[in-house]
Design a protein around this motif. Structure first.
Motif, PDB file in Angstrom:
ATOM      1  N   VAL A   8       1.032  -1.316   0.124  1.00 23.24           N
ATOM      2  CA  VAL A   8       0.388   0.239  -0.208  1.00 23.24           C
ATOM      3  C   VAL A   8       0.524   1.390   0.215  1.00 23.24           C
ATOM      4  O   VAL A   8       0.496   2.605  -0.709  1.00 23.24           O
ATOM      5  CB  VAL A   8      -1.261  -0.251   1.510  1.00 23.24           C
ATOM      6  CG1 VAL A   8      -2.002   1.205   1.225  1.00 23.24           C
ATOM      7  CG2 VAL A   8      -2.000  -1.055   1.125  1.00 23.24           C
ATOM      8  N   VAL A   9       2.061   1.551   1.087  1.00 19.71           N
ATOM      9  CA  VAL A   9       2.870   2.573   0.856  1.00 19.71           C
ATOM     10  C   VAL A   9       3.259   2.429  -0.653  1.00 19.71           C
ATOM     11  O   VAL A   9       3.681   4.171  -0.839  1.00 19.71           O
ATOM     12  CB  VAL A   9       3.552   2.651   2.519  1.00 19.71           C
ATOM     13  CG1 VAL A   9       4.623   3.545   2.040  1.00 19.71           C
ATOM     14  CG2 VAL A   9       3.002   2.358   3.719  1.00 19.71           C
ATOM     15  N   LEU A  10       4.133   1.539  -1.121  1.00 21.79           N
ATOM     16  CA  LEU A  10       4.808   1.554  -2.506  1.00 21.79           C
ATOM     17  C   LEU A  10       4.119   1.867  -3.743  1.00 21.79           C
ATOM     18  O   LEU A  10       4.448   2.921  -4.157  1.00 21.79           O
ATOM     19  CB  LEU A  10       5.357   0.525  -2.397  1.00 21.79           C
ATOM     20  CG  LEU A  10       6.666  -0.084  -1.427  1.00 21.79           C
ATOM     21  CD1 LEU A  10       7.255  -1.112  -2.221  1.00 21.79           C
ATOM     22  CD2 LEU A  10       7.994   1.069  -1.968  1.00 21.79           C
ATOM     23  N   VAL A  11       2.403   1.646  -3.618  1.00 16.56           N
ATOM     24  CA  VAL A  11       1.760   1.886  -4.510  1.00 16.56           C
ATOM     25  C   VAL A  11       0.941   3.727  -4.761  1.00 16.56           C
ATOM     26  O   VAL A  11       1.840   4.344  -5.368  1.00 16.56           O
ATOM     27  CB  VAL A  11       0.523   1.493  -4.093  1.00 16.56           C
ATOM     28  CG1 VAL A  11      -0.334   2.048  -5.583  1.00 16.56           C
ATOM     29  CG2 VAL A  11       1.205   0.454  -4.639  1.00 16.56           C
ATOM     30  N   LEU A  12       0.988   4.001  -3.173  1.00 16.03           N
ATOM     31  CA  LEU A  12       0.536   5.820  -2.518  1.00 16.03           C
ATOM     32  C   LEU A  12       1.847   6.309  -2.755  1.00 16.03           C
ATOM     33  O   LEU A  12       1.634   7.467  -3.196  1.00 16.03           O
ATOM     34  CB  LEU A  12       0.412   5.235  -1.702  1.00 16.03           C
ATOM     35  CG  LEU A  12      -1.074   5.307  -0.849  1.00 16.03           C
ATOM     36  CD1 LEU A  12      -1.654   5.165   0.327  1.00 16.03           C
ATOM     37  CD2 LEU A  12      -2.161   5.642  -1.902  1.00 16.03           C
ATOM     38  N   PHE A  13       2.834   5.592  -2.581  1.00 16.77           N
ATOM     39  CA  PHE A  13       4.591   6.945  -3.247  1.00 16.77           C
ATOM     40  C   PHE A  13       4.956   6.925  -4.453  1.00 16.77           C
ATOM     41  O   PHE A  13       5.480   7.805  -4.917  1.00 16.77           O
ATOM     42  CB  PHE A  13       5.760   6.327  -2.108  1.00 16.77           C
ATOM     43  CG  PHE A  13       6.726   7.049  -2.309  1.00 16.77           C
ATOM     44  CD1 PHE A  13       6.793   7.924  -1.350  1.00 16.77           C
ATOM     45  CD2 PHE A  13       7.865   6.841  -2.928  1.00 16.77           C
ATOM     46  CE1 PHE A  13       7.714   9.494  -1.429  1.00 16.77           C
ATOM     47  CE2 PHE A  13       8.769   7.686  -2.693  1.00 16.77           C
ATOM     48  CZ  PHE A  13       9.239   8.917  -2.721  1.00 16.77           C
ATOM     49  N   THR A  14       4.120   6.075  -5.494  1.00 16.18           N
ATOM     50  CA  THR A  14       5.204   5.979  -6.673  1.00 16.18           C
ATOM     51  C   THR A  14       3.930   5.903  -7.409  1.00 16.18           C
ATOM     52  O   THR A  14       4.561   6.120  -8.825  1.00 16.18           O
ATOM     53  CB  THR A  14       5.823   3.996  -6.788  1.00 16.18           C
ATOM     54  OG1 THR A  14       4.734   2.951  -6.713  1.00 16.18           O
ATOM     55  CG2 THR A  14       6.671   3.690  -6.004  1.00 16.18           C
ATOM     56  N   TYR A  15       2.400   6.162  -7.753  1.00 14.82           N
ATOM     57  CA  TYR A  15       1.509   6.114  -8.728  1.00 14.82           C
ATOM     58  C   TYR A  15       1.789   7.290  -9.084  1.00 14.82           C
ATOM     59  O   TYR A  15       1.457   7.413 -10.627  1.00 14.82           O
ATOM     60  CB  TYR A  15       0.431   6.281  -7.611  1.00 14.82           C
ATOM     61  CG  TYR A  15       0.125   7.408  -7.200  1.00 14.82           C
ATOM     62  CD1 TYR A  15      -0.659   8.491  -8.160  1.00 14.82           C
ATOM     63  CD2 TYR A  15       0.218   7.273  -5.916  1.00 14.82           C
ATOM     64  CE1 TYR A  15      -1.261   9.795  -7.293  1.00 14.82           C
ATOM     65  CE2 TYR A  15      -0.656   8.581  -5.283  1.00 14.82           C
ATOM     66  CZ  TYR A  15      -1.282   9.688  -6.524  1.00 14.82           C
ATOM     67  OH  TYR A  15      -1.516  10.819  -5.802  1.00 14.82           O
ATOM     68  N   PRO A  16       2.721   8.716  -8.647  1.00 18.35           N
ATOM     69  CA  PRO A  16       3.451   9.382  -9.355  1.00 18.35           C
ATOM     70  C   PRO A  16       3.451   9.726 -10.722  1.00 18.35           C
ATOM     71  O   PRO A  16       3.621  10.910 -11.174  1.00 18.35           O
ATOM     72  CB  PRO A  16       3.395  10.188  -8.079  1.00 18.35           C
ATOM     73  CG  PRO A  16       2.553  10.397  -6.878  1.00 18.35           C
ATOM     74  CD  PRO A  16       2.582   8.887  -7.699  1.00 18.35           C
ATOM     75  N   TYR A  17       4.186   8.651 -10.225  1.00 18.23           N
ATOM     76  CA  TYR A  17       5.335   8.456 -11.522  1.00 18.23           C
ATOM     77  C   TYR A  17       5.073   8.434 -12.804  1.00 18.23           C
ATOM     78  O   TYR A  17       5.374   8.373 -13.522  1.00 18.23           O
ATOM     79  CB  TYR A  17       7.013   7.706 -11.426  1.00 18.23           C
ATOM     80  CG  TYR A  17       7.530   7.094 -10.806  1.00 18.23           C
ATOM     81  CD1 TYR A  17       8.139   8.942 -10.332  1.00 18.23           C
ATOM     82  CD2 TYR A  17       7.769   6.496  -8.833  1.00 18.23           C
ATOM     83  CE1 TYR A  17       9.586   9.014  -8.533  1.00 18.23           C
ATOM     84  CE2 TYR A  17       8.215   7.044  -7.973  1.00 18.23           C
ATOM     85  CZ  TYR A  17       8.788   8.286  -7.887  1.00 18.23           C
ATOM     86  OH  TYR A  17      10.282   8.205  -6.934  1.00 18.23           O
TER      87      TYR A  17
END
Length: 204
Positions: A8-17
């Motif tokens: 969940v944390v990685l998805v929320l952090f990397t989706y702006p890429y």
């Protein structure tokens, strides 16, 4: 904690890429193809799938690869949430178990996975990049679409993402900073903030 929390944390952090690349690519979409599909009787979803989505495929692949490579090399999230990944095992073997050979082998495997991902991405994008270079964009302006009854669900979706990816992390960091400042003094915390801000300015 665990894999679900790290996911969940990685998805929320990397989706702006992916989002930022898609936003830029969306402005270069040739709208005449979608209009032609609609004129031939195709539904809006079908026109998007057959006329617009192929133009965005290379951007989606590139953004997904960028997010995937970041997640593959991430250490802070997985180490905090207790998930065993290549980066965490490399750190543990090198600094705790003093197994430098094992750490080097894992690092080499990680580099090989990254190389394979880059080769696959290059092969997948080769044809799409050539097609995009040959295509002449219509340079039309995007027309806004009235969401109607989907307005509030769309706002709720965007608000939920903004809350969990921005507001909640800032709130938690502020609370941690207040706890550390009360325990060890504010001078040390302000010094750390100054160093982080300077490094961010240099990186940008």
């Amino acid at each position: 904690r665990g894999f679900t929390g790290a996911l969940v944390v990685l998805v929320l952090f990397t989706y702006p890429y992916v989002l930022l690349l898609l936003t830029a690519a969306w402005r270069r979409v040739d709208l005449s193809l979608e209009r032609a599909a609609r004129g031939m009787g195709t539904s809006p979803l079908g026109a998007f799938r057959h006329a617009t989505l192929p133009q965005l495929r290379s951007t989606i692949v590139a953004g997904s690869l960028l997010a995937g490579l970041y997640a593959l090399g991430d250490f802070g999230v997985v180490s905090t949430l207790g998930v065993d990944t290549f980066t965490r095992q490399i750190y543990l073997r090198y600094s705790v178990l003093y197994d430098r050979e094992g750490a080097a082998i894992l690092g080499l495997v990680l580099c090989c996975i990254t190389f394979v991902a880059l080769v696959i991405e290059r092969r997948m994008l080769r044809g799409h990049i050539r097609a995009a270079q040959r295509r002449v964009s219509a340079r039309d302006t995007l027309e806004p679409v009235q969401l109607g009854r989907w307005t509030w669900p769309a706002l709720a979706f965007v608000g939920t993402i903004a809350t969990f990816s921005l507001i909640v992390p800032l709130g938690v960091l502020t609370w941690w900073l207040a706890q550390l400042g009360a325990a060890s003094g504010w001078s040390e915390q302000l010094s750390g903030i100054t160093h982080i801000a300077g490094a961010s300015l240099l990186a940008s």
